[in-house]
Motif scaffolding. Structure first.
Motif: not given
Length: 192
Positions: A30-31, A66-68, A71-72, A99-104
């Motif tokens: 997804p970059g 963007f596909d949630v 986790g992004v 930008i959070a990844l997996d909530g953080g």
């Protein structure tokens, strides 16, 4: 999650927008979707506002798909891009949201060896360095990995994670590459 996406998020959140863009472009899906947003920010921060509004709008639309499940977290970035579409010069006044990844968050210091080696050439190039030289250093770092860090890895860490040490680390990295290439050429000359 592709390591380039994670490394790009860490770079983006640290304000290394050009490096994030370049790493995301190399990461494909997804970059590529994230790279469009970073490109808008890079151009705007450079004071080039031509087409920034239209490109911000397009990047926001791309991120809306963007596909949630990845986790992004891009919702805040989409809102920011919508603001930029209405007022492109907001880029000069306000940093984009993290930008959070997996909530953080993901900090540069959180990256593992692969993440640092993925990001090092883009960070060096964004700072005015020779990308090809750092790509060669990354090749040497990967070939020398045997379960423990090596000098190439240590210098790549400094290039990526320490902006104040970056110029010296970059110079040492290039010198180390040149010495290694000279040794390899000498060996090849002996047996070639």
């Amino acid at each position: 999650m592709h390591e380039g996406v994670r490394a790009g998020i860490a770079a983006f959140d640290a304000g290394e927008y050009a490096a994030a863009r370049d790493v995301w472009r190399d990461a494909n899906e997804p970059g590529e979707q994230l790279a469009d947003a970073a490109s808008v920010i890079v151009r705007g921060r450079a004071g080039s506002f031509d087409r920034v509004a239209a490109d911000a709008r397009a990047a926001s639309e791309t991120l809306s798909e963007f596909d949630v499940k990845r986790g992004v977290g891009v919702a805040a970035l989409r809102d920011y891009l919508d603001t930029v579409a209405a007022d492109p010069e907001v880029i000069a006044r306000r940093r984009p949201p993290a930008i959070a990844l997996d909530g953080g968050p993901v900090a540069l210091d959180d990256l593992d060896v692969d993440g640092v080696l993925t990001l090092a050439p883009a960070v060096a190039a964004a700072a005015g360095g020779d990308r090809a030289r750092v790509e060669q250093a990354v090749e040497y770092a990967r070939s020398d990995l045997d379960g423990e860090a090596n000098a190439f890895v240590a210098l790549c860490y400094d290039v990526v994670t320490d902006p104040e040490a970056r110029p010296v680390a970059y110079q040492r990295l290039v010198e180390r590459v040149e010495r290694r290439e000279a040794r390899e050429a000498d060996v090849e000359g002996l047996f070639g």
